[in-house]
Design an enzyme around this catalytic site. Structure first.
Site, short mmCIF file in Angstrom:
data_model
loop_
_atom_site.label_atom_id
_atom_site.label_comp_id
_atom_site.label_asym_id
_atom_site.label_seq_id
_atom_site.Cartn_x
_atom_site.Cartn_y
_atom_site.Cartn_z
N ASP A 140 0.82 -1.21 0.00
CA ASP A 140 0.00 0.00 0.00
C ASP A 140 0.85 1.26 0.00
O ASP A 140 2.00 1.27 0.41
CB ASP A 140 -0.94 0.02 1.20
CG ASP A 140 -0.22 0.03 2.53
OD1 ASP A 140 0.79 -0.67 2.64
OD2 ASP A 140 -0.66 0.73 3.46
N GLU A 141 0.25 2.32 -0.49
CA GLU A 141 0.72 3.70 -0.36
C GLU A 141 2.14 3.93 -0.90
O GLU A 141 2.98 4.53 -0.23
CB GLU A 141 0.62 4.15 1.10
CG GLU A 141 -0.81 4.20 1.59
CD GLU A 141 -0.96 4.76 2.99
OE1 GLU A 141 -2.03 5.33 3.28
OE2 GLU A 141 -0.02 4.61 3.80
N VAL A 142 2.39 3.48 -2.11
CA VAL A 142 3.64 3.83 -2.79
C VAL A 142 3.41 5.17 -3.49
O VAL A 142 2.52 5.29 -4.33
CB VAL A 142 4.06 2.75 -3.80
CG1 VAL A 142 5.24 3.23 -4.64
CG2 VAL A 142 4.42 1.47 -3.06
#
Length: 851
Positions: free
Chosen positions: A519-521
């Protein structure tokens, strides 16, 4: 060697700055005598969504704070900046949530007893102190290697008319739908079983009653005996044969994998199941039949109600996610949480073991992961440990910012969980949220280069040393993403996975999946990496960043499949970016939909309300992890005194309870600001769950992220009683109110079910948890109160808990008056809720004005 190098670096720095050292040392100022206070003055500064506050520095010592030569580090999210140019300090961002302020030419030496006021502006609105600066420490310019803690900051509760905090009257209105139900009329097994019937013929249980068990259930019998030993002071005898009065664990073929039957009559207690898991859940139901008061002190005997129960879970995946990366929890606390999960039939511990702020599991052969990545403290190079985060302070090993599980610890946790039929899913966050791993492997690289082993140094390197990419993650890191073009990245992951699998094998614990994060790159990663450019040039099918994403998870999936595991991750592992109507949007990735990817879908906000259903409809196995209803780290109420985050709203015990897994849009009641919504409007045009998609909903999960959780007590406060709402919804049958098409009838049925639930919590389960497994520090609700017709009316969310009050301005205690009806006293009345064990919540003040 690493530590001696860092010490040498610091010594050299001091030597090179010896003149300034002599100058500053004459001050003899003690940072612990620097007092700080923070006060919000305008929550809508310049009529914008930003906050104006005053940070005051007060010198309570005997020596002046110099006009220069120091920096004051602190943690804050969002960032702060001085209100005006020419301010006495500047504010600089280090990384993550770490900042420092430094004196400018306008800052004057701060004499003993003097104060300096600094006006600071930050984005957003402050509802509680999660968005105020904290964790201050001072660093002298002449010795930048060491941080010195100041006095703790005093944050004044703001008087903010711009925040519509929850009022006592709001709580009163919420509680009005709750009816008090006599305990004898409550269901005595929790979570609610599929079939439950009371016979009125109780069973008297004592330590002399043996447990007679089938050989297949010997372990379950032993665990039950251990618990009964805590009730009676003596464990009952366990045998495989016996007649007469007994607790019997019997093998019965043809039942479901977690199903059980429980019968209690005056002659015996019989638990029947086809599997050890089913037998275990039968014993947990038996434990909830025992009166809660029986756990307060040893009993000679207890009376169990006569019941007939036939039960099985609604979902096979009933998960709690425990984050120990942001802040660490001890092995003993993990075992205690496992006891809690087992009692309420939760069967998956999603163990979030690494993130940007910490790596918490020993990996043989990679000592830097825990020596560096498992510790936080002030640092100029992060060779020994990571920088502080979330106010963990300047000294490594002093706070919950540091800590890890040894291989022995982890094997013990796995064995403990397995005995209680809990599967542990380890999470290895990749490729984003990986800063602790990256910095650890940087330290390994530096050590081996110095030892003259450059090739070995590169073996597990996680970043391209020549990468010039610029990015910023949601948590404000600029160096937290693994480079997926490096062969060493996959060598590292294989090493970690294989060592973890070896621990599972040694523990005899089952493992079918590893959670690989995903998640959340942030945007900007890999764009200026020579390694990526070379990789793309030699792989024509790879066009850019999003192809790299697919390549990475395809390769990771192949690695796990080769080890007979399937891939789990956050929703992003199954998403790809496409253009729709000229905008970039994320849609289910067709390349992975049939590859048994299991996705924890957390985002059901800001246009992604239907994302979980879209992914299930597309063929992904979905664990519903909806932030709005299941994120346990969200604060209970919009009250300044309540701890927790609130980016996704406010989450009391009702939100997990009223969650409808197969139609969660139907029962969404409020937005992230707790304002009522109209589901028909908010969810118009959103994709609904299909019959096929329904088969892909594998279960529910409640995460507890630990940014604000630094103690076991805070963990338990945020965990309970909210976790019981998840337990009910994951195990119990689909309630009638969830499928009732008539809105009025559904609302009436819901209120009846809600009343029954909170009565069970208040009169049975929370009193039990005051003592179970050593006792839990669960949250006690605040009283609801309103003034009507010159009298104060009060109520409580949990029937069975007691409201006490005072009229003399003092805080209520266990000896204060018990609220039994309307209060006629005029003036200020303070009310407080007490648990049956005597712990209390926070005070509510109501003013009854004289007529």
């Amino acid at each position: 060697m690493r530590k001696s190098l860092t010490a040498l670096c610091c010594a050299l720095f001091i030597l090179l700055n010896s003149s300034s050292f002599a100058q500053e040392n004459s001050s003899a100022f003690n940072p612990k005598q620097l007092q700080l206070s923070y006060e919000i003055t305008d929550g809508k500064y310049q009529n914008k969504p930003q906050t104006l506050a005053i940070l005051t520095l007060t010198n309570t010592g005997q020596a002046p704070l110099p006009a220069s030569g120091w920096s004051l580090y602190f943690h804050s999210f969002p960032a702060l900046k001085p209100k005006t140019e020419g301010a006495p300090v500047s504010v600089e961002h280090v990384n993550g949530d770490l900042h420092y302020l430094a004196p400018t030419a306008a800052f004057k030496s701060l004499a003993p007893g003097a104060s300096q006021r600094i006006e600071l502006v930050s984005g957003g609105q402050v509802v509680n102190d999660s968005r105020t600066p904290h964790g201050f420490y001072l660093v002298w310019d002449h010795d930048k290697c060491k941080g010195h803690a100041t006095a703790p900051i005093n944050v004044k509760k703001p008087d903010q008319p711009w925040v519509d905090w929850v009022q006592a009257k709001d709580i009163y209105a919420q509680n009005k739908v709750i009816t008090d139900i006599p305990e004898e009329k409550l269901t005595k097994v929790f979570p609610t079983p599929a079939v439950y019937h009371e016979t009125g013929k109780p069973f008297t249980l004592s330590a002399t009653v043996p447990i007679v068990t089938d050989a297949a259930f010997m372990r379950e019998a032993d665990l039950l005996a251990e618990h009964l030993g805590t009730v009676f002071g003596k464990k009952p005898v366990i045998s495989m044969l016996g007649t007469g009065k007994a607790i019997r664990l019997q093998l019965k073929k043809g039942m479901g994998p977690e199903a059980y039957e429980l019968q209690v009559n005056p002659q015996e207690v019989v638990i029947a199941a086809s599997t050890p898991a089913g037998a275990f859940y039968g014993t947990q139901s038996l434990k909830t039949l025992i009166p809660a008061a029986a756990l307060a002190k040893n009993q000679s005997s207890v009376s169990l109600p006569g019941v007939r129960v036939s039960d099985a879970p609604r979902f096979g995946h009933r998960a709690f996610m425990m984050d120990v990366s942001r802040n660490f929890q001890s092995k003993e606390q993990v075992l205690k949480v496992l006891d809690l999960m087992a009692l309420y039939k939760l069967n998956v511990l999603h163990f979030h073991l690494n993130d940007d702020e910490g790596w918490r599991l020993e990996i043989p052969g990679l000592p830097e992961l825990t020596e560096v990545g498992g510790r936080r403290g002030h640092s100029i190079d992060e060779k020994d440990h990571l920088q502080p985060s979330y106010g963990s302070g300047p000294e490594a090993d002093k706070t919950s910012g540091s800590g890890h599980y040894t291989k022995t610890d982890f094997i013990e946790i796995l064995k403990y969980a397995t005995e209680r039929h809990i599967k542990v899913i380890p999470e290895i966050e990749t490729p984003g949220h990986a800063r602790a791993a990256i910095k650890s492997m940087d330290a390994r690289y530096a050590r081996l280069v110095q030892e003259g082993k450059p090739e070995e140094a590169k073996r597990y390197l996680l970043r391209d040393l020549e990468d010039k990419s610029v990015y910023r993650s949601v948590q404000n890191w600029n160096d937290n993403v693994i480079n997926v073009a490096l062969p060493s990245t996959y060598t590292f992951l294989e090493k970690v996975v294989d060592e973890i699998l070896a621990m599972y094998q040694e523990a005899g614990a089952p493992i079918r999946t590893i959670h690989m994060g995903g998640d959340e790159v942030p945007n900007g990663v890999w764009e200026k990496s020579p390694a990526v450019e070379t990789f793309i040039a030699s792989n024509p099918s790879i066009k850019g960043k999003y192809d790299l994403w697919d390549y990475f998870f395809g390769k990771v999936n192949d690695m796990l499949k080769a080890r007979k595991l399937y891939l789990s991750g956050w929703e992003e592992i199954g998403l790809t970016r496409v253009q729709q109507n000229g905008k970039n949007v994320y849609v289910p990735n067709q390349d992975f939909k049939d590859k048994n990817f299991h996705v924890d879908v957390w985002n059901n906000l800001w246009g992604a309300e239907d994302l979980a259903y879209r992914m299930a409809n597309a063929g992904y196995k979905v664990v519903l992890t909806n932030a709005s209803n299941l994120y346990l780290d969200l604060t209970y109420q919009k009250a300044y005194e309540e701890p927790g985050l609130y980016w996704a709203g406010f989450l009391d015990v009702d939100k997990p309870f009223y969650f409808i897994p197969y139609d969660y849009m139907k029962n969404q009641k409020v937005d992230t600001d707790n304002k009522p919504i109209n589901p028909a409007v908010v969810f118009k045009g959103k994709e609904r769950l299909t019959a096929y998609g329904r088969t892909n909903i594998v279960g529910l999960q409640a995460p507890l992220w630990s940014e604000m959780i630094k103690t076991p007590e805070r963990l338990e406060y945020m965990l309970l009683p909210k976790l019981l709402g998840l337990a009910e919804r994951a195990w119990a049958p689909d309630p009638a109110w969830a499928t009732e098409p008539d809105a009025a009838k559904a609302n009436t049925a819901y209120n009846q079910a809600w009343s029954a639930f909170v009565n069970v919590l208040g009169k049975r389960e929370l009193p039990r948890l005051s003592y179970y497994a050593g006792g839990f520090q669960y949250r006690i609700p605040t009283a609801g109160a309103v003034v009507e017709n010159g009298k104060i009316l009060a109520n409580v969310q949990l029937p069975g808990f007691i409201i006490r009050y005072t009229t003399d301005g003092s805080e209520p205690t266990e000896k204060s008056k018990v609220y039994t009806g309307p209060i006629s006293d005029k003036g200020e009345v303070k009310l407080k809720v007490f648990s049956p064990a005597g712990r209390s919540g926070r005070v509510v003040t109501v003013v009854n004005k004289a007529s």
